[in-house]
Motif scaffolding. Structure first.
Motif, short mmCIF file in Angstrom:
data_model
loop_
_atom_site.label_atom_id
_atom_site.label_comp_id
_atom_site.label_asym_id
_atom_site.label_seq_id
_atom_site.Cartn_x
_atom_site.Cartn_y
_atom_site.Cartn_z
N UNK A 216 -15.95 -72.38 29.09
CA UNK A 216 -16.75 -71.31 29.66
C UNK A 216 -16.29 -70.81 31.00
N UNK A 217 -16.83 -69.64 31.36
CA UNK A 217 -16.70 -69.07 32.69
C UNK A 217 -17.96 -69.46 33.48
N UNK A 218 -17.92 -69.19 34.78
CA UNK A 218 -19.06 -69.36 35.67
C UNK A 218 -19.69 -70.76 35.50
N UNK A 219 -21.01 -70.84 35.36
CA UNK A 219 -21.67 -72.14 35.30
C UNK A 219 -21.72 -72.74 33.90
N UNK A 220 -20.92 -72.18 33.00
CA UNK A 220 -20.79 -72.79 31.67
C UNK A 220 -19.67 -73.82 31.63
N UNK B 147 -16.88 -64.27 29.61
CA UNK B 147 -17.15 -65.44 28.78
C UNK B 147 -15.83 -66.00 28.28
N UNK B 148 -15.82 -67.29 28.04
CA UNK B 148 -14.59 -67.95 27.61
C UNK B 148 -14.23 -67.70 26.16
N UNK B 149 -15.20 -67.29 25.33
CA UNK B 149 -14.95 -67.04 23.92
C UNK B 149 -15.64 -65.76 23.48
N UNK B 150 -15.00 -65.04 22.56
CA UNK B 150 -15.57 -63.81 22.02
C UNK B 150 -15.33 -63.78 20.52
N UNK C 259 -24.34 -67.90 33.12
CA UNK C 259 -23.55 -68.54 32.07
C UNK C 259 -22.37 -67.66 31.65
N UNK C 260 -21.44 -68.25 30.92
CA UNK C 260 -20.30 -67.49 30.42
C UNK C 260 -19.54 -68.27 29.36
N UNK C 261 -20.26 -68.80 28.37
CA UNK C 261 -19.61 -69.64 27.36
C UNK C 261 -19.14 -68.82 26.15
N UNK D 222 -20.54 -76.83 29.40
CA UNK D 222 -21.95 -76.87 29.72
C UNK D 222 -22.73 -75.83 28.92
N UNK D 223 -23.83 -75.35 29.45
CA UNK D 223 -24.74 -74.52 28.68
C UNK D 223 -24.28 -73.09 28.48
N UNK D 224 -25.08 -72.35 27.71
CA UNK D 224 -24.77 -70.95 27.47
C UNK D 224 -26.03 -70.14 27.18
#
Length: 269
Positions: free
Chosen positions: A234-238, A215-218, A192-194, A34-36
């Motif tokens: 993603x994490x959270x609502x991402x 976040x899922x990516x760094x 968010x947490x993408x 989803x979004x970020x």
């Protein structure tokens, strides 16, 4: 009812609808990308030229229409004034390279369609009404088409929609911080947490901060880019689930457990 798995990429709002529909049918498995509103954390010891490149040209590829693009730039106070001056120049130069994508000298094209153009301009117009400070851009480009100027917003309110919501256009917001702890708090203060990026010449700090970002990516010292070998999500609502890598394959299979009683005594005929 015969579909067992859905993979969806889109907005958080649409993702919830997909998940609800899956629950009402046959409880089919769902993965959502989803979004970020990804943060870029810029520390005092970062290479300034590298930071500017990756938060301008790299961010503006596809005119900012990238779900994990780092649109919230958090800059440590010691480097902030130099960064702000440099990024303003970079975005103004990018504006000159925006135009017809069929032309050889064009670097940045329009938004996807008129609806997305109107959405992005809606964010910018609302920001102006709120008194948001525009360092560069902030307007449509040209009389026709769906072009939005590369835009830099300076120190927006933490509750302003241009800072909290995914714009999905060529717009970044800049905020400053004093300490690593403050930077992490600001980075993680989002639904968010993408994606995320960290800019520093201290690899120990880079890894420490990367581990604490929600976040899922760094990406470290460069804008994050996807790879088919590594999981993306993603994490959270991402979102939930992952694309790419071994983890993505696991989204399409199910474990099964079979126990065999080996204690039975064989019976002779």
């Amino acid at each position: 009812m015969n579909i067992a798995k859905i993979a969806f990429t889109g907005s958080a709002f649409a993702g919830r609808a997909v998940m609800a529909a899956a629950a009402k049918s046959n409880l089919k498995h769902v993965s959502l990308e989803l979004g970020g509103k990804s943060p870029a954390l810029v520390f005092d010891d970062a290479d300034l030229d590298n930071v500017v490149e990756h938060t301008s040209d790299s961010f503006l590829r596809n005119s900012g229409q990238i779900c994990f693009a780092s649109s919230r730039v958090l800059v440590q106070e010691g480097i902030a004034s130099k960064y702000i001056e440099a990024i303003k120049t970079a975005f103004e130069n990018a504006d000159k390279k925006m135009g017809d994508p069929s032309l050889e000298d064009t670097a940045f094209g329009p938004l996807a369609d008129k609806k997305q153009f109107e959405r992005v301009m809606g964010f910018l117009n609302d920001g102006k009404a709120e008194g948001v400070q525009f360092l560069a851009g902030g307007a449509r480009k040209g009389d026709k088409g769906t072009f939005v100027q590369p835009t830099v917003i300076l120190n927006p309110d933490l509750k302003s929609k241009v800072y909290t919501d995914e714009i999905f256009g060529p717009v970044i917001s800049i905020k400053t911080f004093k300490t690593e702890e403050e930077a992490l708090h600001m980075a993680n203060d989002t639904t968010y947490g993408l994606g995320s990026t960290v800019y520093t010449n201290d690899i120990a700090r880079a890894l420490r901060v990367a581990g604490k970002i929600e976040a899922g990516t760094v990406g470290i010292n460069s804008a994050f880019n996807t790879s088919v070998q590594t999981p993306f999500g993603g994490f959270k609502q991402s979102g939930i689930g992952r694309e790419s890598g071994k983890e993505a394959l696991n989204e399409y299979v199910q474990p099964k457990t079979i126990h065999i009683n080996m204690n039975l005594v064989s019976k002779k005929a």
